[in-house]
Design a protein around this motif. Structure first.
Motif, mmCIF file in Angstrom:
data_model
loop_
_atom_site.group_PDB
_atom_site.id
_atom_site.type_symbol
_atom_site.label_atom_id
_atom_site.label_comp_id
_atom_site.label_asym_id
_atom_site.label_seq_id
_atom_site.Cartn_x
_atom_site.Cartn_y
_atom_site.Cartn_z
ATOM 1 N N GLY A 1 13.580 -23.400 48.099
ATOM 2 C CA GLY A 1 13.460 -22.712 46.816
ATOM 3 C C GLY A 1 13.595 -21.199 47.000
ATOM 4 N N GLY A 2 14.149 -20.547 45.980
ATOM 5 C CA GLY A 2 14.477 -19.125 46.060
ATOM 6 C C GLY A 2 13.315 -18.229 46.441
ATOM 7 N N THR A 3 12.109 -18.571 45.971
ATOM 8 C CA THR A 3 10.957 -17.703 46.252
ATOM 9 C C THR A 3 10.642 -17.647 47.744
ATOM 10 N N CYS A 4 11.033 -18.699 48.457
ATOM 11 C CA CYS A 4 10.768 -18.723 49.902
ATOM 12 C C CYS A 4 11.719 -17.809 50.677
ATOM 13 N N GLY B 1 10.192 -22.418 43.335
ATOM 14 C CA GLY B 1 11.335 -21.934 42.560
ATOM 15 C C GLY B 1 10.952 -20.733 41.714
ATOM 16 N N GLY B 2 11.530 -20.647 40.523
ATOM 17 C CA GLY B 2 11.244 -19.528 39.633
ATOM 18 C C GLY B 2 9.967 -19.788 38.836
ATOM 19 N N GLY B 3 9.918 -20.967 38.190
ATOM 20 C CA GLY B 3 8.795 -21.249 37.313
ATOM 21 C C GLY B 3 7.743 -22.152 37.921
ATOM 22 N N THR B 4 8.167 -22.973 38.856
ATOM 23 C CA THR B 4 7.233 -23.975 39.360
ATOM 24 C C THR B 4 7.280 -24.116 40.885
ATOM 25 N N THR B 5 6.232 -24.756 41.395
ATOM 26 C CA THR B 5 6.183 -25.152 42.803
ATOM 27 C C THR B 5 6.163 -26.671 42.840
ATOM 28 N N ALA C 1 11.536 -5.556 38.277
ATOM 29 C CA ALA C 1 10.679 -6.166 39.307
ATOM 30 C C ALA C 1 11.441 -7.290 40.027
ATOM 31 N N GLU C 2 12.197 -8.076 39.275
ATOM 32 C CA GLU C 2 13.019 -9.152 39.861
ATOM 33 C C GLU C 2 13.991 -8.578 40.890
ATOM 34 N N GLN C 3 14.686 -7.517 40.469
ATOM 35 C CA GLN C 3 15.671 -6.867 41.360
ATOM 36 C C GLN C 3 14.981 -6.372 42.628
ATOM 37 N N TYR C 4 13.840 -5.720 42.429
ATOM 38 C CA TYR C 4 13.108 -5.127 43.544
ATOM 39 C C TYR C 4 12.671 -6.221 44.522
ATOM 40 N N LYS C 5 12.197 -7.318 43.956
ATOM 41 C CA LYS C 5 11.697 -8.427 44.774
ATOM 42 C C LYS C 5 12.814 -9.079 45.582
ATOM 43 N N ARG C 6 14.003 -9.168 44.977
ATOM 44 C CA ARG C 6 15.092 -9.884 45.650
ATOM 45 C C ARG C 6 15.744 -9.074 46.775
ATOM 46 N N ASN C 7 15.415 -7.788 46.860
ATOM 47 C CA ASN C 7 15.981 -6.967 47.934
ATOM 48 C C ASN C 7 15.162 -7.162 49.215
ATOM 49 N N ASN D 1 12.699 -4.666 50.710
ATOM 50 C CA ASN D 1 11.391 -4.369 50.104
ATOM 51 C C ASN D 1 10.318 -5.396 50.473
ATOM 52 N N HIS D 2 10.708 -6.449 51.177
ATOM 53 C CA HIS D 2 9.771 -7.559 51.390
ATOM 54 C C HIS D 2 8.521 -7.168 52.176
ATOM 55 N N ARG D 3 8.704 -6.406 53.252
ATOM 56 C CA ARG D 3 7.553 -6.021 54.080
ATOM 57 C C ARG D 3 6.512 -5.266 53.236
ATOM 58 N N LEU E 1 19.630 -27.077 37.482
ATOM 59 C CA LEU E 1 19.201 -26.334 36.284
ATOM 60 C C LEU E 1 17.791 -25.831 36.535
ATOM 61 N N GLY E 2 17.685 -24.562 36.915
ATOM 62 C CA GLY E 2 16.361 -24.044 37.275
ATOM 63 C C GLY E 2 15.776 -23.115 36.234
ATOM 64 N N THR E 3 14.536 -22.745 36.453
ATOM 65 C CA THR E 3 13.854 -21.811 35.557
ATOM 66 C C THR E 3 14.495 -20.431 35.640
ATOM 67 N N ALA E 4 14.908 -20.065 36.843
ATOM 68 C CA ALA E 4 15.493 -18.731 37.025
ATOM 69 C C ALA E 4 17.018 -18.778 37.123
ATOM 70 N N TYR E 5 17.544 -19.781 37.810
ATOM 71 C CA TYR E 5 18.986 -19.849 38.033
ATOM 72 C C TYR E 5 19.565 -21.215 37.677
ATOM 73 N N ILE E 6 20.827 -21.176 37.236
ATOM 74 C CA ILE E 6 21.607 -22.411 37.174
ATOM 75 C C ILE E 6 22.625 -22.287 38.302
HETATM 76 P P1 ATP Z 1 12.490 -23.883 39.235
HETATM 77 O O1 ATP Z 1 12.710 -24.638 40.516
HETATM 78 O O2 ATP Z 1 11.111 -23.347 39.100
HETATM 79 O O3 ATP Z 1 12.974 -24.572 38.009
HETATM 80 P P2 ATP Z 1 14.812 -22.313 39.998
HETATM 81 O O4 ATP Z 1 15.489 -23.603 40.371
HETATM 82 O O5 ATP Z 1 15.575 -21.369 39.150
HETATM 83 O O6 ATP Z 1 13.400 -22.562 39.329
HETATM 84 P P3 ATP Z 1 15.182 -21.148 42.568
HETATM 85 O O7 ATP Z 1 16.601 -20.867 42.205
HETATM 86 O O8 ATP Z 1 14.904 -22.045 43.703
HETATM 87 O O9 ATP Z 1 14.366 -21.621 41.309
HETATM 88 O O10 ATP Z 1 14.435 -19.773 42.842
HETATM 89 C C1 ATP Z 1 14.399 -18.748 41.891
HETATM 90 C C2 ATP Z 1 13.332 -17.743 42.281
HETATM 91 O O11 ATP Z 1 13.632 -17.228 43.578
HETATM 92 C C3 ATP Z 1 13.297 -16.544 41.319
HETATM 93 O O12 ATP Z 1 11.956 -16.243 40.990
HETATM 94 C C4 ATP Z 1 13.908 -15.418 42.150
HETATM 95 O O13 ATP Z 1 13.401 -14.151 41.812
HETATM 96 C C5 ATP Z 1 13.485 -15.829 43.553
HETATM 97 N N1 ATP Z 1 14.353 -15.238 44.571
HETATM 98 C C6 ATP Z 1 15.685 -15.375 44.683
HETATM 99 N N2 ATP Z 1 16.153 -14.671 45.720
HETATM 100 C C7 ATP Z 1 15.067 -14.045 46.274
HETATM 101 C C8 ATP Z 1 14.885 -13.147 47.374
HETATM 102 N N3 ATP Z 1 15.904 -12.742 48.111
HETATM 103 N N4 ATP Z 1 13.638 -12.729 47.638
HETATM 104 C C9 ATP Z 1 12.583 -13.139 46.905
HETATM 105 N N5 ATP Z 1 12.679 -13.980 45.848
HETATM 106 C C10 ATP Z 1 13.911 -14.422 45.542
#
Ligand code: ATP
Length: 275
Positions: free
Chosen positions: A237-240, A151-155, A193-199, A202-204, A39-44
């Protein structure tokens, strides 16, 4: 500085197998199924393993039910977990009974009851509640060093010594802040911005824009690892998923920093492995 570690081979294979079954579940019958719920800040995320602890199905959904590691929308959380459970049960043609879940480091006393009730409220029998770094390490199998879960909300930061978690911390900076920076710089809505970041394409281009916020995360990591003479950092974590984040963190912390091929599903799979 190294960014690939041979220790990740097993982890990378497990995550690859999981990605495959998210797209196409493995419907070969198993005597028992284990579900890990993240159960994450951004994703379940729900990860389902068979009796041999191999991934057979998975699903995830963007959700706003957790903030800074705490459940803020209890009913919403139950509804989403229930829907994902049903979706996977239909695909697998079986009922999913057992589930484990995890909490960010340091929130156990505050939120363990709420998480437990969400899992039970969605119709699961809860087998285990553990902390996220311990879950991640069931996949990474690190003996010494720091696991940093951005993750989404926290490190979340967990320091391991001889395979045991000896220190944990959770700080309210994560991918959501990265998206806010992108939204501001590119004049986009948060969702755009979320969509753009996840592609990944666009990372470079995004790295220079995100450098200050990555440096802020690095300074948070530094503050926690300094006292423990940590020698290596392992990113999950997703942000990585952001290509190049590891290079900036390694430079700022002056520590070798490793990340698996897909850091996003390490914790959910580790939760399921602990079921
Ligand atoms: P938390 O751990 O903070 O409660 P969470 O479990 O939802 O949150 P993760 O699922 O590990 O966190 O990561 C979610 C984050 O990862 C979001 O901010 C999302 O935008 C980011 N993310 C997911 N895929 C990518 C990607 N391909 N490139 C960059 N960021 C991404």
């Amino acid at each position: 500085m190294q960014t690939v570690n041979s220790a990740f081979q097993e982890c990378d294979q497990l995550v690859r197998d999981f990605e495959k079954v998210i797209a196409k579940p493995l419907i070969k019958k198993s005597n028992v199924y284990y579900t890990g719920i993240d159960l994450g800040t951004a994703y379940i995320v729900l990860a389902v393993l068979n009796e041999n602890y191999q991934p057979v199905a998975g699903a995830y959904r963007f959700a706003n039910v957790v903030k800074d590691g705490m459940i803020v929308d209890y009913i919403g959380a139950i509804r989403i977990v229930k829907e994902l459970k049903q979706e996977l049960e239909e695909k697998l043609g079986t009922e999913l009974i057992f589930a484990s879940a995890a909490l960010p480091p340091g929130t156990f006393t505050l939120d363990s009851g709420a998480i437990k009730h969400v899992v039970q409220g969605a119709g699961f029998e809860i087998t285990k509640l553990l902390d996220e770094p311990t879950a991640a390490n069931a996949v990474l199998k690190i003996k010494n060093g720091a696991i940093v879960d951005i993750g989404g909300g926290t490190t979340g930061i967990a320091i391991l010594k001889d395979g045991e978690v000896i220190y944990v911390a959770d700080e309210p900076t994560g991918g959501t802040h990265f998206s806010l920076v992108i939204a501001g710089a590119y004049k986009l809505s948060f969702d755009e911005a979320e969509q753009y970041k996840r592609n990944p394409q666009n990372h470079r281009e995004l790295i220079p824009v995100l450098r200050p916020v990555i440096e802020k995360v690095s300074s948070i990591i530094n503050r926690h690892v300094q006292e423990y003479s940590v020698k290596e950092i392992y990113l999950v974590g997703g942000t990585c998923c952001l290509a190049g984040i590891e290079t900036i963190i390694a430079k700022q912390t002056k520590l070798p920093t490793y990340k698996p091929q897909n850091p996003m599903f390490v914790t959910p799979l580790g939760i399921a492995l602990n079921c």
